[in-house]
Design a protein around this motif. Structure first.
Motif, mmCIF file in Angstrom:
data_model
loop_
_atom_site.group_PDB
_atom_site.id
_atom_site.type_symbol
_atom_site.label_atom_id
_atom_site.label_comp_id
_atom_site.label_asym_id
_atom_site.label_seq_id
_atom_site.Cartn_x
_atom_site.Cartn_y
_atom_site.Cartn_z
ATOM 1 N N UNK A 84 -23.343 -4.459 -16.941
ATOM 2 C CA UNK A 84 -22.680 -5.038 -18.115
ATOM 3 C C UNK A 84 -23.568 -6.050 -18.827
ATOM 4 N N UNK A 85 -24.213 -6.916 -18.078
ATOM 5 C CA UNK A 85 -25.037 -7.958 -18.689
ATOM 6 C C UNK A 85 -26.213 -7.355 -19.446
ATOM 7 N N UNK A 86 -26.841 -6.329 -18.842
ATOM 8 C CA UNK A 86 -27.977 -5.674 -19.481
ATOM 9 C C UNK A 86 -27.561 -4.995 -20.780
ATOM 10 N N UNK A 87 -26.443 -4.267 -20.741
ATOM 11 C CA UNK A 87 -25.951 -3.585 -21.931
ATOM 12 C C UNK A 87 -25.613 -4.577 -23.031
ATOM 13 N N UNK A 88 -24.966 -5.657 -22.645
ATOM 14 C CA UNK A 88 -24.563 -6.664 -23.626
ATOM 15 C C UNK A 88 -25.784 -7.244 -24.345
ATOM 16 N N UNK A 89 -26.817 -7.456 -23.586
ATOM 17 C CA UNK A 89 -28.040 -8.019 -24.173
ATOM 18 C C UNK A 89 -28.731 -7.015 -25.091
ATOM 19 N N UNK A 94 -13.699 -7.340 -44.078
ATOM 20 C CA UNK A 94 -12.559 -6.565 -43.558
ATOM 21 C C UNK A 94 -11.747 -7.333 -42.521
ATOM 22 N N UNK A 95 -11.961 -8.650 -42.437
ATOM 23 C CA UNK A 95 -11.201 -9.505 -41.513
ATOM 24 C C UNK A 95 -11.376 -9.086 -40.056
ATOM 25 N N UNK A 96 -12.577 -8.630 -39.698
ATOM 26 C CA UNK A 96 -12.871 -8.299 -38.309
ATOM 27 C C UNK A 96 -13.391 -9.558 -37.632
ATOM 28 N N UNK A 97 -12.701 -9.965 -36.580
ATOM 29 C CA UNK A 97 -13.029 -11.225 -35.926
ATOM 30 C C UNK A 97 -14.291 -11.137 -35.081
ATOM 31 N N UNK A 98 -14.511 -9.963 -34.464
ATOM 32 C CA UNK A 98 -15.676 -9.854 -33.580
ATOM 33 C C UNK A 98 -15.986 -8.383 -33.322
ATOM 34 N N UNK A 99 -17.189 -8.124 -32.852
ATOM 35 C CA UNK A 99 -17.605 -6.783 -32.417
ATOM 36 C C UNK A 99 -18.117 -6.930 -30.993
ATOM 37 N N UNK A 100 -17.524 -6.178 -30.061
ATOM 38 C CA UNK A 100 -17.850 -6.303 -28.640
ATOM 39 C C UNK A 100 -18.083 -4.942 -28.008
ATOM 40 N N UNK A 101 -18.702 -4.959 -26.827
ATOM 41 C CA UNK A 101 -18.815 -3.740 -26.033
ATOM 42 C C UNK A 101 -17.476 -3.480 -25.344
ATOM 43 N N UNK A 102 -17.108 -2.205 -25.239
ATOM 44 C CA UNK A 102 -15.788 -1.848 -24.699
ATOM 45 C C UNK A 102 -15.877 -1.370 -23.250
ATOM 46 N N UNK A 103 -14.833 -1.714 -22.482
ATOM 47 C CA UNK A 103 -14.738 -1.199 -21.111
ATOM 48 C C UNK A 103 -13.602 -0.196 -20.977
ATOM 49 N N UNK A 104 -13.020 0.230 -22.120
ATOM 50 C CA UNK A 104 -11.868 1.140 -22.071
ATOM 51 C C UNK A 104 -12.161 2.516 -22.670
ATOM 52 N N UNK A 105 -13.391 2.720 -23.209
ATOM 53 C CA UNK A 105 -13.700 3.982 -23.879
ATOM 54 C C UNK A 105 -14.579 4.878 -23.014
#
Length: 811
Positions: A632-637, A653-664
């Motif tokens: 996870x840490x490597x991917x995030x970086x 577009x009022x998007x608060x953040x963009x993150x990596x997903x653990x549900x897809x």
């Protein structure tokens, strides 16, 4: 003797000759008097009349003429409300075979009238009057010669205004709902549940008279032949009722069976056995009676005894001296009032002594539901302690048609309250909370006071205790219904259940849930004290329920080791949720997810925060934890540059953040909301509200977060292009298109569908190698010359030549 015969005959002839003149004088006087009477209000004939109204034979017409001839000159004629005429048309022309229901409806109405007068008498004993008026009972009487069936009660009675209002118009919703139900199902058996039961009399009668006397008015007569109108007049010729109502049905020819005592007795036993007032029928029986023997018989017997021997004669004389006077047995007809419902009130009996059939009959009488379905469950109990009462509660087999209409505005309860066997009211909404208002039954208390008003009784401290015990018993009854259903058993218990022969209870709780499940959910929202007990009754489908309903306890028993949260997802249908991208990783890892598809479920989950120390987690919101991944840490970086760039691109577009997903697993990205904001499904529900305020809704919308799948090839390619040239317009266009697609797939409404469509068309052009600057071919605006029209009466040369050729061929 003979010399008086001739003069007597002559005298008789003279008297007979005078009768026609006398009759003509009487007729002339009657006509003269009728001219002096005030003309009744004139009304146009047959306004709102039933189409193809009743046709009557000569005898019926004669009876009606005799009845109407008695009317006083001040009689008033009225038209039925249009809906009443429509209703009567359905009843009269109904092909429904069970016409027996008319008697149960009349007896039920009579019972209601008696309940009202008995309640008023609690505070005013003089209201009952004296003598027979104090007897609160229902009487049924037959007149076979005139074909009249009479039902009488000593209830509260009706004033003239009541007769016009109650029998000429119907409660607004009742008729429409009943007519609708009849047109869809054709089940006339449900008539009593809509408050229009009186009109069932026209199933068997062609003319109906209602004679009624209220303490506040004179005695009046209401009469109608179901021809679109009715007549109301003051009653000066019938026997005074004292108080109450008498209904006379002039039966049709085909309804002759209802002139038989045995038939009426059978109907009362079937439908009205548990009515709380005595029901009597004027019964006629033949009995054997001993009467003195005739003299001729005595002489014949004495002459025969003379022929006996001397020894026999001496013995006979000794026996005759000891015997009573000679008698004989003859048949005599006796009439008397016979009690038909002598069954003790069912709630006063020991529950072990009451049969299932008796409970079903009592429910049908109480709920006016005479369908073939039995109540799903019932609870008969006695509460002791500071407040003592007896109660019977029933779960109906079907939900009423208007159960959830005006749920918070209607103060409606289906419980009848009795105090020491005296009916008080059925309008106490304090006895049960609103979410249990589908239950039917009664409560009989010995603790509550009799001689107080209904308003004072509502404030009585004992009612709170009664309510608390009723709720507990009601929830226990529903829980027991689930426990006794073989389909509700766990896998471990299935082997034992399969061996049992109790298939009648199989699927009963599923039936209950389909009819009243929404009430349980409303209870969780409204009743904090019983929230956990109600949560045990919840049922839903899930990713592992195989199309069947499952419970929270069953879900917890199937949870994976280490799983701390109960996962759920809300939406409009099971099919839509089952294909949701939010479930991809959860399904792969073997986690079970609950499907909530009812709009009320969104509100439900705002109140049901946990169950058995397990928190609820909406898988479409932030905070989903499925264990940690070492990479996870490597991917995030590695995706830090892309997520930062994309967040900036979507700032508008009022998007608060963009993150990596653990549900897809297979989808490039999804849009999730903050933990305490509205979900996509909740936004749709609120936007569809009639009086919704979009400005206020903005505060409740959750912050949107774009979650991307770092393993998806589209996301990988996008990352590489952003690293090469973050200002590339084609990359920005693609990123915007991916976001809009994810927004739509996640259940949100697109703010600008036109922009989304234009981006799709641009991508199509690119895939087809079409120049992005290619324009749509313009339409040619040159007008074509109009063709000259040939007048209809002028033939063209070609037509003339064709006609000439055809004539030659014919010649």
């Amino acid at each position: 003797m003979r010399k008086w015969t001739i003069p007597s005959v002559l005298l008789l002839l003279c008297l007979l000759s005078l009768l026609p003149d006398q009759g003509r004088k009487l007729q002339a006087n009657a006509e003269a008097n009728s001219d002096e009477l005030v003309d009744p209000p004139k009304v146009e004939e047959k306004i709102g009349a039933v189409p193809n109204g009743l046709s009557t034979d000569s005898d019926v017409a004669k009876r009606e003429a005799e009845s109407m001839s008695k009317r006083r000159g001040n009689a008033q004629q009225f038209e039925f409300q249009a809906e009443v005429s429509r209703l009567m048309d359905i009843i009269i022309h109904s092909l429904y075979s069970n016409k027996d229901i008319f008697l149960r409806e009349l007896i039920s109405n009579a019972s209601d009238a008696l309940d009202k007068i008995r309640f008023l008498s609690l505070t005013d004993k003089e209201i009952l009057g004296e003598g027979d008026d104090t007897k609160l009972e229902i009487q049924i009487k037959l007149d076979k010669e005139k074909r009249i069936l009479t039902i009488r009660d000593r209830g509260i009675g009706m004033t003239k205004e009541d007769l016009i209002k109650n029998l000429g118009t119907i409660a607004k919703s009742g008729t429409s709902a009943f007519v609708e139900k009849m047109q869809t199902s054709g089940d006339l058996n449900l008539i009593g549940q809509f408050g229009v039961g009186f009109y069932s009399v026209y199933l068997v009668a062609d003319n109906v008279e209602v004679i009624s006397k209220h303490n506040d008015d004179k005695q009046h007569v209401w009469e109608s032949k179901a021809d679109g109108s009715f007549v109301v007049s003051e009653d000066t010729y019938n026997e005074p009722l004292g108080r109450g109502t008498e209904i006379r049905l002039h039966l049709r020819e085909e309804a002759g069976e209802y002139l038989e005592e045995s038939k009426l007795k059978e109907l009362v036993k079937r439908y009205s056995e548990f009515i709380n007032f005595p029901i009597y029928i004027w019964s006629t029986k033949e009995v054997d009676v001993e009467v003195p023997a005739d003299e001729e018989e005595e002489s014949s017997e004495s002459s025969s005894s003379e022929e006996e021997t001397e020894e026999d004669a001496e013995k006979t004389e000794d026996e005759d001296a000891e015997k009573k006077p000679k008698t004989k047995t003859v048949k005599e007809t006796n009439s008397e009032w016979e009690l038909l419902n002598d069954v003790k009130a069912i709630w006063l009996r020991n529950p072990k002594e009451v049969t299932e059939e008796e409970y079903t009959k009592f429910y049908q009488t109480l709920a006016k539901d005479f369908s073939e379905d039995k109540p799903l469950s019932w609870s008969h109990f006695t509460a002791e302690g500071d407040v003592e009462f007896k109660a019977v509660l029933f779960v109906p087999p079907k939900a009423p048609h208007d159960l959830y209409e005006s749920y918070y505005n209607a103060n409606k309860s289906n419980l009848k309250l009795y105090v020491r066997r005296v009916f008080i009211s059925d309008e106490f909404d304090e006895l049960l909370p609103k979410y249990l208002n589908f239950l039917k039954g009664l409560v009989d208390s010995d603790t509550l006071p009799l001689n107080v008003s209904r308003e004072m009784l509502q404030q009585h401290s004992s009612l709170k205790t009664i309510k608390k015990k009723l709720i507990r018993k009601a929830l226990d009854m529903i829980r027991k219904l689930a426990e006794e259903d073989p389909d509700e058993s766990n896998d471990k218990e299935k082997k034992d259940v399969e061996k049992s022969d109790d298939d009648e209870k199989r699927g009963q709780y599923t039936r209950f849930w389909n009819e009243f499940g929404k009430s349980i959910k409303l209870g969780i929202i409204e009743d904090a004290a019983n929230r956990n007990r109600l949560a045990k009754l919840l049922r839903f489908e899930s990713t592992k329920s195989d199309g069947k309903l499952t419970s929270l306890d069953q879900y917890i028993s199937r949870m994976k080791s280490g799983q701390k949260d109960i996962f759920y997802l809300t939406g409009t249908s099971k099919e839509q949720l089952d294909n949701s991208p939010f479930l991809e990783r959860l399904k792969k890892k073997g986690y079970e997810v609950i499907f909530f598809t009812d709009p009320v479920d969104e509100y439900l989950m705002q109140y049901l925060m946990d169950y058995e120390d397990k928190k609820f987690q909406n898988v479409s919101k932030e905070g989903l934890k499925l264990g940690k991944d070492s990479k996870d840490k490597e991917l995030k970086e590695s995706y830090k540059e892309l997520t930062k760039w994309w967040k900036g691109a979507l700032a508008s577009d009022n998007v608060d953040d963009v993150k990596l997903s653990n549900r897809l697993a297979d989808t490039p990205c999804v849009v999730v909301t903050s933990k305490f904001g509205w979900s996509a499904n909740m936004e749709k529900i609120m936007q569809s509200q009639t009086l919704s305020d979009s400005a206020k809704q903005a505060y409740m919308r959750g912050k949107r977060v774009l979650e991307i799948n770092p393993r998806h090839p589209i996301i990988k390619e996008l990352r590489e292009r952003v690293v090469k040239n973050p200002e590339d317009e084609s990359v920005k266009h693609t990123a915007q298109l991916i976001y809009q697609t994810a927004l739509m797939e996640s259940g949100f409404a697109l703010p600008d569908p036109k922009d989304f469509a234009s981006r799709i068309y641009s991508s199509v052009k690119s895939s087809l190698n079409i120049n992005p600057d290619a324009t749509v071919e313009e339409e040619d605006d040159t007008e074509e010359p109009a063709e000259a029209e040939t007048p209809a009466n002028e033939a063209t040369p070609e037509a003339e030549s064709a006609n000439a050729d055809s004539q030659k061929d014919e010649l």
